[in-house]
Design an enzyme around this catalytic site. Sequence first.
Site, PDB file in Angstrom:
ATOM      1  N   ASP A  77      24.376  22.716  61.332  1.00 16.97           N
ATOM      2  CA  ASP A  77      24.298  22.847  59.882  1.00 16.97           C
ATOM      3  C   ASP A  77      22.842  22.737  59.405  1.00 16.97           C
ATOM      4  OD1 ASP A  77      25.990  22.968  57.379  1.00 16.97           O
ATOM      5  OD2 ASP A  77      24.727  21.246  56.955  1.00 16.97           O
ATOM      6  N   VAL A 126      41.338  45.353  44.485  1.00 17.64           N
ATOM      7  CA  VAL A 126      42.353  45.481  45.548  1.00 17.64           C
ATOM      8  C   VAL A 126      41.767  46.051  46.846  1.00 17.64           C
ATOM      9  CG1 VAL A 126      44.446  45.589  44.172  1.00 17.64           C
ATOM     10  CG2 VAL A 126      43.026  47.629  44.413  1.00 17.64           C
ATOM     11  N   HIS A 159      31.815  37.985  51.966  1.00 20.32           N
ATOM     12  CA  HIS A 159      33.212  37.672  52.251  1.00 20.32           C
ATOM     13  C   HIS A 159      33.510  36.195  52.029  1.00 20.32           C
ATOM     14  CE1 HIS A 159      36.671  37.526  55.396  1.00 20.32           C
ATOM     15  NE2 HIS A 159      37.132  37.702  54.191  1.00 20.32           N
ATOM     16  N   TYR A 196      33.728  26.069  59.470  1.00 16.85           N
ATOM     17  CA  TYR A 196      33.775  26.219  58.011  1.00 16.85           C
ATOM     18  C   TYR A 196      34.760  27.297  57.543  1.00 16.85           C
ATOM     19  CZ  TYR A 196      29.533  23.341  57.700  1.00 16.85           C
ATOM     20  OH  TYR A 196      28.639  22.313  57.776  1.00 16.85           O
TER      21      TYR A 196
HETATM   22  P1  NAD Z   1      44.345  40.565  43.771  1.00 20.70           P
HETATM   23  O1  NAD Z   1      45.354  41.646  43.910  1.00 20.70           O
HETATM   24  O2  NAD Z   1      44.786  39.186  43.454  1.00 20.70           O
HETATM   25  O3  NAD Z   1      43.273  40.965  42.674  1.00 20.70           O
HETATM   26  C1  NAD Z   1      42.716  42.222  42.551  1.00 20.70           C
HETATM   27  C2  NAD Z   1      42.307  42.398  41.097  1.00 20.70           C
HETATM   28  O4  NAD Z   1      41.531  43.573  40.986  1.00 20.70           O
HETATM   29  C3  NAD Z   1      43.474  42.545  40.126  1.00 20.70           C
HETATM   30  O5  NAD Z   1      43.335  41.620  39.087  1.00 20.70           O
HETATM   31  C4  NAD Z   1      43.335  43.974  39.605  1.00 20.70           C
HETATM   32  O6  NAD Z   1      43.743  44.111  38.248  1.00 20.70           O
HETATM   33  C5  NAD Z   1      41.842  44.175  39.745  1.00 20.70           C
HETATM   34  N1  NAD Z   1      41.420  45.572  39.780  1.00 20.70           N
HETATM   35  C6  NAD Z   1      42.015  46.630  40.367  1.00 20.70           C
HETATM   36  N2  NAD Z   1      41.263  47.747  40.140  1.00 20.70           N
HETATM   37  C7  NAD Z   1      40.190  47.362  39.421  1.00 20.70           C
HETATM   38  C8  NAD Z   1      39.072  48.033  38.874  1.00 20.70           C
HETATM   39  N3  NAD Z   1      38.941  49.338  39.027  1.00 20.70           N
HETATM   40  N4  NAD Z   1      38.177  47.329  38.185  1.00 20.70           N
HETATM   41  C9  NAD Z   1      38.309  45.994  38.010  1.00 20.70           C
HETATM   42  N5  NAD Z   1      39.361  45.313  38.502  1.00 20.70           N
HETATM   43  C10 NAD Z   1      40.285  45.985  39.183  1.00 20.70           C
HETATM   44  O7  NAD Z   1      43.527  40.599  45.120  1.00 20.70           O
HETATM   45  P2  NAD Z   1      42.702  39.429  45.833  1.00 20.70           P
HETATM   46  O8  NAD Z   1      43.589  38.696  46.763  1.00 20.70           O
HETATM   47  O9  NAD Z   1      41.938  38.680  44.822  1.00 20.70           O
HETATM   48  O10 NAD Z   1      41.709  40.267  46.741  1.00 20.70           O
HETATM   49  C11 NAD Z   1      40.559  40.924  46.217  1.00 20.70           C
HETATM   50  C12 NAD Z   1      39.659  41.305  47.359  1.00 20.70           C
HETATM   51  O11 NAD Z   1      39.285  40.135  48.083  1.00 20.70           O
HETATM   52  C13 NAD Z   1      40.291  42.233  48.375  1.00 20.70           C
HETATM   53  O12 NAD Z   1      39.308  43.105  48.851  1.00 20.70           O
HETATM   54  C14 NAD Z   1      40.724  41.291  49.483  1.00 20.70           C
HETATM   55  O13 NAD Z   1      40.801  41.894  50.745  1.00 20.70           O
HETATM   56  C15 NAD Z   1      39.587  40.294  49.453  1.00 20.70           C
HETATM   57  N6  NAD Z   1      39.919  38.976  50.034  1.00 20.70           N
HETATM   58  C16 NAD Z   1      41.113  38.408  49.759  1.00 20.70           C
HETATM   59  C17 NAD Z   1      41.399  37.164  50.313  1.00 20.70           C
HETATM   60  C18 NAD Z   1      42.711  36.482  50.029  1.00 20.70           C
HETATM   61  O14 NAD Z   1      43.092  35.585  50.787  1.00 20.70           O
HETATM   62  N7  NAD Z   1      43.406  36.847  48.957  1.00 20.70           N
HETATM   63  C19 NAD Z   1      40.458  36.529  51.113  1.00 20.70           C
HETATM   64  C20 NAD Z   1      39.221  37.126  51.344  1.00 20.70           C
HETATM   65  C21 NAD Z   1      38.973  38.368  50.789  1.00 20.70           C
END
Ligand code: NAD
Length: 725
Positions: A301, A406, A455, A664
Amino acid sequence: MIYAGNAIQVQMHDHQLAKLTFDLKNQSVNKLNAATLVELKEAIEAINIAIIGVEGVKGLMLTSAKSSFIVGADITEFLQFFGRDEQDLINANMQVNETFCALEDLPIPTVSLINGLALGGGFEVCLSTDYRIMATDAKVGLPEVKLGIFPGWGGTVRLPRIIGLDNAIEWVCGAKEKKSTVALHEGAVDAVVAHDQLLEAGEHLLNQCIKGDLSYAAKRDPKLAKLALGPMEQLMAFETSKGFVAGKAGPHYPSPVTAIKTMQKHAGMTRDKALVIEAKGFAKMAQTSVAANLVGVFLADQYLKRTVKALAKKATKVEQAAVLGAGIMGGGIAYQSAFKGVPIVMKDIAEPAITLGLDEATGILEKRVERGQMKPAQMAQVLNKIRPTLNYADIKNVDLVVEAVVENPKVKGIVLAEIEAQVKPSTVITSNTSTISIDLLAKSLKDPTRFCGMHFFNPVHKMPLVEVIRGSQSSEETIATTVAYANAMGKKPIVVNDCPGFFVNRVLFPYFGGFGLLLEQGVNFSRVDKIMERFGWPMGPAYLLDVVGIDTAHHAQAVMAEGFPDRMAGQGEAGVDLMFKEQRLGQKNKLGFYAYEKDKKGRLQKQVDDSLVEKLASLCANPQEFTDEQIIDYLMIPLCLEVARCLEENIIATPAEADLALVYGIGFPPFLGGALKYMDAIGLQNFCDKADALAGVSPLYSVPKQMREMAADGETFYNKLQPAH
Ligand code: NAD
């Protein structure tokens, strides 16, 4: 001048008081390294002479010329030190004890003026003086058990005799930094004053002692005597706390309970005998692999902090950020940025999503207020730093954007191009994608040099890791600014190169693959969970898949299979496929490997659902028997081999960063130090032999080339590939 060294000076403060000042040359903080301890011994000898000499010293103040008092022993010296044999370790601690006792036994009153952090050995020095006066904003504590050891320079002996047994057990086993209010209330310090009044308060106190108005002997004597507590009370305190602390620490972290047992052993002894018992207990703990590995994680760390600091020189400070998408991740990112003081615009396409994102942030803040960690006014200040919007024009002045919409490459491509059209040419654009190639997404941008991956892990406010993913065209400034922003958000940024799954998911999915292979051979998933939790993981693989979400895992599994078809396609995928087909999505719809119900406190509780056990049985015509050790190997070997492969392919730069990312990012058991430390400990040749024995089961167990060569050469990852840290 009574004494002048590289870390310590002693001089007359006035006609009768001397001042010993810690001021380690060329360092920003004071540490009790080996050289400083030698100086402390010499300084005390010099003071003893000055007491009877012309100076006629009648009282001593310990002070620091840095903003902290003493941050502790020098942890960079630990690993070499812990490698000595037991008697050597005991002798070394007894030498330090001799010095601290010489300080304690001076025939004059002594006081420590604690102006800043006084931790570990730094606090143990203070416990050796008669009095302690602390600045309002200073902190003290004994954090040693976090490193798999316990206080070994008199802390377990003196603290119970100063603040009472129950409090001392809590200080030693809880390992927390204590504020001045708590330290004063519990009697660990005698007074708390403003920073600029420390010296004056010290002088006043010593003068009272010299005049005879205060008896420093009355403060000193209990520290030299047996613990003043009846045998029944002692028995109660020791036995109850052992049970409680053992339950909290778990079987892999023996040092807190050993500290209590040590205190119990020396409770009936006077100081000098008690110190020997402490040194013996300490030596035992210092020789465990747990201590070596926890110290290793700490040093890794520190190494990471230095790399982050070096990168920061090329970074642009993010004064204003934006997050696109107000979902689970977007809401969490907005909260974390605002909480750490960086204002953030949160944009979505839908009003209800914005409300959800804000609710997410508000919920986390409300919990902080409920727990007394924050005042309602501070909560309002944080929320004010999140600016929700449906309008693209609101992001045009930000310094960095995190795209968190998404997980769909087409949608992300469109959104990234839209972002680029809005923001300044200097704005850094990042994506929180968990699976899509950064180079692929970069194609949507006119200027791919300003783009990289960022990420975060779910839940954002709790998970320390942020993978910063360098695409083939990302500029160093882009990476540096993203790293600096993650750091400002209180996260641990680790830079990795682009590949399917990046680093963490790339090594996690082979582990899930190993789990899937066991399911396909009829092994019960809850048995696997229990074994892996006993092994040290915070949760077993089935439970972890439920937390991640089966739909997310199903999607990522396909991405990994496509990215690494030679070893990941069709390897243990059937279980997750079946769960996905049945729409058992995990915690999100309260039905995954386990069925979930909320308890009275609103927390999800899991239960095994027998109908699933039957369904999973359909994956296997011919169930096989597995020992616990075989189950561990089935899961751990693919993960570890993939970590080795990532190092070989330069996806991650150093063993220290790889092991830290695992601790982590996915809670890899810290007492094992990380996957590379784990393999080094087993021995690379032994590890290759274990993997080779499973080579016929799946290509997930194939050993990468460089690792096999290192094994043949008798190398270890840390010796060969880690720059000195
Ligand atoms: P989610 O479905 O909860 O949220 C996605 C949001 O994006 C929604 O509120 C939707 O309305 C919005 N959205 C869609 N199109 C849009 C646009 N054109 N402009 C602005 N907003 C828009 O998804 P999430 O779980 O928060 O995941 C989001 C990203 O994070 C993804 O790429 C996912 O792979 C990544 N991620 C998710 C996790 C997890 O555990 N959920 C972990 C790490 C990374």
